[in-house]
Design a protein around this motif. Structure first.
Motif, PDB file in Angstrom:
ATOM      1  N   VAL A  14       0.839  -1.195   0.000  1.00 29.15           N
ATOM      2  CA  VAL A  14       0.000   0.000   0.000  1.00 29.15           C
ATOM      3  C   VAL A  14       0.877   1.250   0.000  1.00 29.15           C
ATOM      4  N   ASP A  15       0.513   2.221  -0.826  1.00 32.69           N
ATOM      5  CA  ASP A  15       1.236   3.485  -0.881  1.00 32.69           C
ATOM      6  C   ASP A  15       0.791   4.351   0.296  1.00 32.69           C
ATOM      7  N   SER A  16       1.605   4.404   1.331  1.00 27.81           N
ATOM      8  CA  SER A  16       1.244   5.159   2.525  1.00 27.81           C
ATOM      9  C   SER A  16       2.492   5.690   3.197  1.00 27.81           C
ATOM     10  N   THR A  17       2.304   6.664   4.102  1.00 30.84           N
ATOM     11  CA  THR A  17       3.438   7.216   4.843  1.00 30.84           C
ATOM     12  C   THR A  17       3.607   6.570   6.207  1.00 30.84           C
ATOM     13  N   SER A  18       2.524   5.946   6.720  1.00 31.05           N
ATOM     14  CA  SER A  18       2.613   5.319   8.037  1.00 31.05           C
ATOM     15  C   SER A  18       1.484   4.316   8.216  1.00 31.05           C
ATOM     16  N   TYR A  19       1.539   3.587   9.318  1.00 26.28           N
ATOM     17  CA  TYR A  19       0.561   2.522   9.529  1.00 26.28           C
ATOM     18  C   TYR A  19       0.359   2.244  11.016  1.00 26.28           C
ATOM     19  N   ILE A  20      -0.733   1.542  11.313  1.00 31.85           N
ATOM     20  CA  ILE A  20      -0.993   1.001  12.647  1.00 31.85           C
ATOM     21  C   ILE A  20      -1.310  -0.474  12.481  1.00 31.85           C
ATOM     22  N   GLN A  21      -0.662  -1.304  13.285  1.00 37.23           N
ATOM     23  CA  GLN A  21      -0.947  -2.729  13.234  1.00 37.23           C
ATOM     24  C   GLN A  21      -2.224  -3.030  14.026  1.00 37.23           C
ATOM     25  N   LEU A 278     -12.222   6.705  10.255  1.00 35.97           N
ATOM     26  CA  LEU A 278     -11.321   7.569   9.506  1.00 35.97           C
ATOM     27  C   LEU A 278     -11.200   7.090   8.059  1.00 35.97           C
ATOM     28  N   GLU A 279     -10.769   8.006   7.197  1.00 33.70           N
ATOM     29  CA  GLU A 279     -10.474   7.630   5.825  1.00 33.70           C
ATOM     30  C   GLU A 279      -9.082   7.003   5.796  1.00 33.70           C
ATOM     31  N   LEU A 280      -9.016   5.731   5.522  1.00 32.22           N
ATOM     32  CA  LEU A 280      -7.743   5.031   5.502  1.00 32.22           C
ATOM     33  C   LEU A 280      -7.875   3.783   4.637  1.00 32.22           C
ATOM     34  N   THR A 281      -6.746   3.136   4.408  1.00 31.16           N
ATOM     35  CA  THR A 281      -6.732   1.878   3.665  1.00 31.16           C
ATOM     36  C   THR A 281      -6.466   0.749   4.642  1.00 31.16           C
ATOM     37  N   THR A 282      -7.285  -0.269   4.601  1.00 32.94           N
ATOM     38  CA  THR A 282      -7.124  -1.415   5.490  1.00 32.94           C
ATOM     39  C   THR A 282      -6.872  -2.667   4.662  1.00 32.94           C
ATOM     40  N   THR A 283      -5.841  -3.416   5.022  1.00 34.54           N
ATOM     41  CA  THR A 283      -5.607  -4.715   4.396  1.00 34.54           C
ATOM     42  C   THR A 283      -5.885  -5.797   5.432  1.00 34.54           C
ATOM     43  N   VAL A 284      -6.593  -6.817   4.998  1.00 33.82           N
ATOM     44  CA  VAL A 284      -6.990  -7.891   5.908  1.00 33.82           C
ATOM     45  C   VAL A 284      -6.648  -9.230   5.275  1.00 33.82           C
ATOM     46  N   GLY A 285      -6.025 -10.088   6.029  1.00 35.96           N
ATOM     47  CA  GLY A 285      -5.732 -11.438   5.580  1.00 35.96           C
ATOM     48  C   GLY A 285      -5.943 -12.403   6.718  1.00 35.96           C
ATOM     49  N   PRO A 286      -5.731 -13.683   6.483  1.00 38.45           N
ATOM     50  CA  PRO A 286      -5.910 -14.659   7.561  1.00 38.45           C
ATOM     51  C   PRO A 286      -4.858 -14.544   8.657  1.00 38.45           C
ATOM     52  N   PHE A 288      -2.930 -11.367   9.553  1.00 38.60           N
ATOM     53  CA  PHE A 288      -2.924 -10.121  10.298  1.00 38.60           C
ATOM     54  C   PHE A 288      -3.655  -9.043   9.512  1.00 38.60           C
ATOM     55  N   GLN A 289      -3.887  -7.898  10.172  1.00 34.82           N
ATOM     56  CA  GLN A 289      -4.595  -6.777   9.577  1.00 34.82           C
ATOM     57  C   GLN A 289      -3.775  -5.510   9.819  1.00 34.82           C
ATOM     58  N   THR A 290      -3.777  -4.589   8.848  1.00 39.23           N
ATOM     59  CA  THR A 290      -3.001  -3.367   8.974  1.00 39.23           C
ATOM     60  C   THR A 290      -3.824  -2.185   8.486  1.00 39.23           C
ATOM     61  N   PHE A 291      -3.688  -1.049   9.199  1.00 42.43           N
ATOM     62  CA  PHE A 291      -4.346   0.195   8.814  1.00 42.43           C
ATOM     63  C   PHE A 291      -3.265   1.134   8.281  1.00 42.43           C
ATOM     64  N   TYR A 292      -3.473   1.658   7.059  1.00 43.83           N
ATOM     65  CA  TYR A 292      -2.483   2.522   6.415  1.00 43.83           C
ATOM     66  C   TYR A 292      -2.998   3.960   6.309  1.00 43.83           C
TER      67      TYR A 292
END
Length: 293
Positions: A14-21, A278-286, A288-292
């Motif tokens: 994901v094209d992002s500057t930071s993330y939260i696990q 919030l407006e963000l990108t979330t990736t979800v898999g079996p 882990f999940q990450t918020f970008y």
């Protein structure tokens, strides 16, 4: 409500500057608190105004233990500590918890030497599951009021027993602070109390948990939030005992957040600030999940 500082970079595609696990988010939520994202690269005045409405702050571990020396991020770590310190000076409890790599980075920023190599050694604790050894009886702290004792008062004998079980404490680091090297730094040794230790694969004892003596700060090198990471190539424990340890650990932190009454003032504002709104990108898999961001 708890502020979570985003970590610089993007561990995925994901094209992002930071993330939260998501494991940090779930750790906070497991005992009833809600998450508010604090972008590490926004103006600190904006961040501090946000903190004025919150009850505590978390500095999350990085993805896969990566160590990012971004100057802006390190300034945010320092400012977060100074915010909690200023609150303590005003006799307010505003807890800060730093986990894993963030705990190491914050310790380096605060240290007298500002050089991690001056008070750490190489340890064999990457992807390590072990148990904790507590340095003091929690009951000794029950009737005192300094931040270290407020924190320790939340660490019940019941929690200590569960945290001492074999196979509940997960670490992912190759640098550690030992009881001896801890003494090498004047600020760290004067400002923090050693609460628990662990041993690496070679039998070397290193510090697992530090608590601020005057400021309600928890430096946790053990990763209780890791139980929400299901990546198959790790040794992260998911037993009932490990889950209980994580939830009990979260309760220690959230109990401290309840000692201040800062608020946004309306449920509508709280709702709008919640991470999930919030407006963000979330990736979800079996795994882990990450918020970008």
């Amino acid at each position: 409500m708890v502020g979570v500082i985003t970590y610089p970079g993007s561990p995925g595609e994901v094209d992002s500057t930071s993330y939260i696990q998501a494991e940090t988010v779930k750790f906070v939520e497991s005992t009833g608190a809600r998450n508010v994202a604090i972008k590490y690269d926004q103006n600190w005045i904006t961040s501090s105004e946000e903190l004025d409405n919150l009850n505590g702050i978390i500095l999350q571990n990085s993805f896969n233990g990566a160590y990012n020396k971004d100057e802006t991020y390190e300034n945010v770590l320092l400012n977060a500590y100074l915010y909690a310190e200023a609150k303590a000076d005003d006799q307010d409890i505003f807890p800060l918890m730093a986990s894993g790599v963030a705990a190491l980075q914050l310790s380096e920023i605060l240290s007298s030497s500002q050089d991690l190599s001056q008070y750490t050694i190489e340890i064999d604790a990457l992807d390590l599951v072990t148990d904790l050894e507590f340095t003091k009886d929690a009951s000794l702290y029950q009737n005192k009021m300094a931040p270290v004792t407020l924190t320790m008062a939340s660490i019940s004998e019941k929690f200590i027993r569960s945290a001492s079980n074999e196979g509940v404490a997960y670490f992912n680091q190759d640098k550690g602070i030992t009881i001896e090297s801890f003494k090498n730094d004047e600020f760290i040794s004067n400002s923090f109390e050693i609460v628990a230790t662990a041993k690496d694969r070679q039998g070397t004892e290193f510090i697992a948990l530090l608590v601020g003596k005057e400021v309600p700060v928890i430096l946790s090198f053990v990763l209780p939030e890791s139980i929400y990471n299901f990546y198959p190539e790790t040794n992260v424990p998911h037993s009932t005992e490990a889950t209980k340890f994580s939830i009990d650990f979260s309760k220690i932190f959230t109990d401290l957040t309840k000692k201040n009454e800062q608020t946004y003032g309306s449920t509508e504002t709280e709702y709008s600030k919640n991470l999930y709104n919030l407006e963000l990108t979330t990736t979800v898999g079996p795994e882990f999940q990450t918020f970008y961001f």
